[in-house]
Design a protein around this motif. Structure first.
Motif, PDB file in Angstrom:
ATOM      1  N   ASP A  60       3.144 -17.039  17.320  1.00  0.00           N
ATOM      2  CA  ASP A  60       2.026 -16.571  18.189  1.00  0.00           C
ATOM      3  C   ASP A  60       1.264 -15.870  16.727  1.00  0.00           C
ATOM      4  N   ARG A  61       0.937 -16.262  16.142  1.00  0.00           N
ATOM      5  CA  ARG A  61       0.300 -15.447  14.972  1.00  0.00           C
ATOM      6  C   ARG A  61       0.371 -16.667  13.625  1.00  0.00           C
ATOM      7  N   VAL A  62      -1.007 -17.185  13.540  1.00  0.00           N
ATOM      8  CA  VAL A  62      -0.949 -18.342  12.488  1.00  0.00           C
ATOM      9  C   VAL A  62      -1.215 -17.312  11.274  1.00  0.00           C
ATOM     10  N   LEU A  63      -0.584 -17.520  10.295  1.00  0.00           N
ATOM     11  CA  LEU A  63      -0.948 -16.683   8.951  1.00  0.00           C
ATOM     12  C   LEU A  63      -1.722 -17.417   7.702  1.00  0.00           C
ATOM     13  N   HIS A  64      -2.509 -16.432   6.712  1.00  0.00           N
ATOM     14  CA  HIS A  64      -3.202 -16.975   6.009  1.00  0.00           C
ATOM     15  C   HIS A  64      -2.751 -16.258   4.706  1.00  0.00           C
ATOM     16  N   ASP A  65      -3.381 -17.192   3.715  1.00  0.00           N
ATOM     17  CA  ASP A  65      -3.368 -16.143   2.216  1.00  0.00           C
ATOM     18  C   ASP A  65      -2.905 -15.009   1.858  1.00  0.00           C
ATOM     19  N   GLY A  66      -2.813 -13.985   1.794  1.00  0.00           N
ATOM     20  CA  GLY A  66      -2.696 -12.418   1.474  1.00  0.00           C
ATOM     21  C   GLY A  66      -2.948 -11.951   2.840  1.00  0.00           C
ATOM     22  N   ASP A  67      -2.657 -12.543   4.180  1.00  0.00           N
ATOM     23  CA  ASP A  67      -2.620 -11.056   5.435  1.00  0.00           C
ATOM     24  C   ASP A  67      -0.867 -10.539   5.591  1.00  0.00           C
ATOM     25  N   GLU A  68      -1.121  -9.993   5.653  1.00  0.00           N
ATOM     26  CA  GLU A  68      -0.306  -8.409   5.906  1.00  0.00           C
ATOM     27  C   GLU A  68      -0.050  -8.576   7.100  1.00  0.00           C
ATOM     28  N   VAL A  69       1.443  -8.227   7.587  1.00  0.00           N
ATOM     29  CA  VAL A  69       2.028  -8.250   8.252  1.00  0.00           C
ATOM     30  C   VAL A  69       3.013  -6.944   8.540  1.00  0.00           C
ATOM     31  N   LYS A  70       2.659  -5.571   9.337  1.00  0.00           N
ATOM     32  CA  LYS A  70       2.769  -4.493   9.217  1.00  0.00           C
ATOM     33  C   LYS A  70       3.897  -4.481  10.557  1.00  0.00           C
ATOM     34  N   LEU A  71       4.142  -3.249  10.422  1.00  0.00           N
ATOM     35  CA  LEU A  71       5.859  -2.503  11.333  1.00  0.00           C
ATOM     36  C   LEU A  71       5.928  -1.908  10.921  1.00  0.00           C
ATOM     37  N   GLY A  72       6.242  -0.159  11.889  1.00  0.00           N
ATOM     38  CA  GLY A  72       7.143   0.986  11.432  1.00  0.00           C
ATOM     39  C   GLY A  72       6.590   1.518   9.894  1.00  0.00           C
ATOM     40  N   GLY A  73       5.614   1.163   9.433  1.00  0.00           N
ATOM     41  CA  GLY A  73       5.167   2.031   8.278  1.00  0.00           C
ATOM     42  C   GLY A  73       5.369   0.859   6.962  1.00  0.00           C
ATOM     43  N   THR A  74       6.438  -0.264   7.774  1.00  0.00           N
ATOM     44  CA  THR A  74       6.497  -1.349   6.253  1.00  0.00           C
ATOM     45  C   THR A  74       5.437  -2.417   6.220  1.00  0.00           C
ATOM     46  N   THR A  75       4.407  -2.783   5.138  1.00  0.00           N
ATOM     47  CA  THR A  75       3.855  -4.337   4.850  1.00  0.00           C
ATOM     48  C   THR A  75       4.019  -5.134   4.735  1.00  0.00           C
ATOM     49  N   MET A  76       4.016  -5.825   4.908  1.00  0.00           N
ATOM     50  CA  MET A  76       5.226  -7.604   4.619  1.00  0.00           C
ATOM     51  C   MET A  76       3.553  -8.281   4.128  1.00  0.00           C
ATOM     52  N   VAL A  77       3.390  -8.199   2.687  1.00  0.00           N
ATOM     53  CA  VAL A  77       2.553  -9.837   2.460  1.00  0.00           C
ATOM     54  C   VAL A  77       2.711 -10.820   2.272  1.00  0.00           C
ATOM     55  N   ALA A  78       1.693 -12.030   2.475  1.00  0.00           N
ATOM     56  CA  ALA A  78       1.997 -13.229   2.851  1.00  0.00           C
ATOM     57  C   ALA A  78       1.312 -14.517   1.598  1.00  0.00           C
ATOM     58  N   HIS A  79       1.664 -14.856   0.628  1.00  0.00           N
ATOM     59  CA  HIS A  79       1.472 -14.965  -0.083  1.00  0.00           C
ATOM     60  C   HIS A  79       1.898 -16.796   0.074  1.00  0.00           C
ATOM     61  N   LEU A  80       0.321 -18.056   0.142  1.00  0.00           N
ATOM     62  CA  LEU A  80       0.854 -19.223   0.140  1.00  0.00           C
ATOM     63  C   LEU A  80       0.944 -19.157  -1.773  1.00  0.00           C
ATOM     64  N   THR A  81       2.143 -20.285  -1.629  1.00  0.00           N
ATOM     65  CA  THR A  81       2.996 -20.593  -2.286  1.00  0.00           C
ATOM     66  C   THR A  81       3.276 -21.919  -2.627  1.00  0.00           C
ATOM     67  N   ALA A  82       2.573 -23.177  -2.225  1.00  0.00           N
ATOM     68  CA  ALA A  82       2.566 -24.142  -1.903  1.00  0.00           C
ATOM     69  C   ALA A  82       2.897 -25.198  -2.612  1.00  0.00           C
ATOM     70  N   GLY A  83       3.833 -26.065  -1.852  1.00  0.00           N
ATOM     71  CA  GLY A  83       4.076 -27.748  -2.889  1.00  0.00           C
ATOM     72  C   GLY A  83       5.155 -28.214  -2.554  1.00  0.00           C
ATOM     73  N   HIS A  84       5.975 -26.642  -2.268  1.00  0.00           N
ATOM     74  CA  HIS A  84       7.738 -27.882  -1.811  1.00  0.00           C
ATOM     75  C   HIS A  84       7.088 -27.631  -0.026  1.00  0.00           C
ATOM     76  N   THR A  85       6.110 -27.153   0.512  1.00  0.00           N
ATOM     77  CA  THR A  85       5.478 -28.047   1.276  1.00  0.00           C
ATOM     78  C   THR A  85       4.855 -27.047   1.150  1.00  0.00           C
ATOM     79  N   ALA A  86       3.331 -27.716   2.418  1.00  0.00           N
ATOM     80  CA  ALA A  86       2.453 -27.394   2.184  1.00  0.00           C
ATOM     81  C   ALA A  86       1.795 -25.822   2.270  1.00  0.00           C
ATOM     82  N   GLY A  87       2.546 -24.844   3.388  1.00  0.00           N
ATOM     83  CA  GLY A  87       2.757 -23.774   3.422  1.00  0.00           C
ATOM     84  C   GLY A  87       4.079 -22.908   3.834  1.00  0.00           C
ATOM     85  N   CYS A  88       4.030 -23.239   2.121  1.00  0.00           N
ATOM     86  CA  CYS A  88       5.591 -22.802   1.765  1.00  0.00           C
ATOM     87  C   CYS A  88       4.704 -21.329   1.419  1.00  0.00           C
TER      88      CYS A  88
END
Length: 275
Positions: A132-160
């Motif tokens: 439903d949503r394609v993420l990029h390095d550093g993107d934030e996912v917010k819900l109900g006062g909580t913010t999760m940050v997506a960090h691209l740490t590739a190698g194990h897979t290209a988008g790990c």
């Protein structure tokens, strides 16, 4: 309830038949703040609770989903309150169950851009993989006062993806990391990989990225990465939270970087001999 019980029995029979008990139960438990472990002995799945619904990290195998539902309900939460589904990386043991979770909860499925092609090919029982949503390095996912940050740490897979968030407990703020994976699997080609030419460079970048993170609470896509079986029995004893382990995080990165370099150098020497 009967349907859930039958689903769990069928899932258990399947994984035993395959020879690997990925769905061996492990007690669901409160980790810290609004973070809960809801996975199995082998697979790390986490529920992040908020007043506006919950975030689930890692659906795991499709056969694991009934176990996740059961664990979430054991903790007193509703599986149907899952609003967002995130993942660690595009391997079946972490994201194969995405379609089933979406079917059961209506959750929005989000995934790192570089893993989308692999996820599109992940079709258990012919189901299209929802994104439903394609993420990029550093993107934030917010819900109900909580913010999760997506960090691209590739190698194990290209988008790990390694996830971070802040949570509070006892009036204190803690930095939580859910490590995707920084290890290499048997058969990985680290030198002259025609399908993934940047794999070695991606690993190096990921080690550097992870070392810069401030980590209080170390969690991961597999409990074994952070010694879950050793830490869980200590939970609630002596007033200390065993999951607060910044040194353990650094030790894991040190170990995986050494293993990577040893394997890279081995493959590089073999490649040089063939020139």
């Amino acid at each position: 309830m009967m349907r859930l019980a039958l689903s769990i029995c069928a899932a258990a029979a399947l994984v035993v038949a395959q020879g690997t008990d990925w769905n061996k139960p492990f007690p669901p438990h409160h980790v810290i703040g609004n973070v809960y472990f809801v996975g199995t002995e082998a697979l790390g799945s986490y529920l992040i609770t908020t007043p506006q619904g919950n975030i689930l990290v890692n659906s795991d195998f499709e056969t694991t989903v009934p176990f996740l539902k059961q664990n979430i309900e054991k903790l007193g939460f509703k599986f149907s309150d899952t609003k967002i589904l995130l993942g660690s990386h595009a391997h079946g043991d972490h994201m194969e169950g995405d379609a089933m979770v979406k079917e059961l909860t209506g959750a929005k499925v989000m995934a790192m851009e570089q893993d989308v092609p692999a996820l599109r090919k992940m079709k258990p029982k012919g189901k299209e993989h929802p994104i439903d949503r394609v993420l990029h390095d550093g993107d934030e996912v917010k819900l109900g006062g909580t913010t999760m940050v997506a960090h691209l740490t590739a190698g194990h897979t290209a988008g790990c993806t390694t996830w971070t968030l802040k949570t509070t407990e006892g009036g204190k703020s803690y930095d939580v990391v859910i490590l995707g994976s920084i290890g290499w699997n048997p058969g990985y080609v680290l030198v002259n990989n025609k399908d993934y030419p940047s794999i070695a460079d991606d690993y190096r970048k990921s080690f550097a990225t992870l070392r810069k993170m401030h980590v209080d609470v170390f969690l991961a896509a597999h409990g074994s990465f952070y010694n879950l079986d050793e830490k869980y029995p200590k939970l609630g004893k002596d007033g200390e939270n065993p999951f607060i382990d910044p040194a353990g995080f650094q030790a894991h990165i040190d170990l995986k970087e050494k293993q990577f370099l040893d394997e890279y150098n081995r493959q590089k020497a073999l490649a040089d001999q063939k020139k």
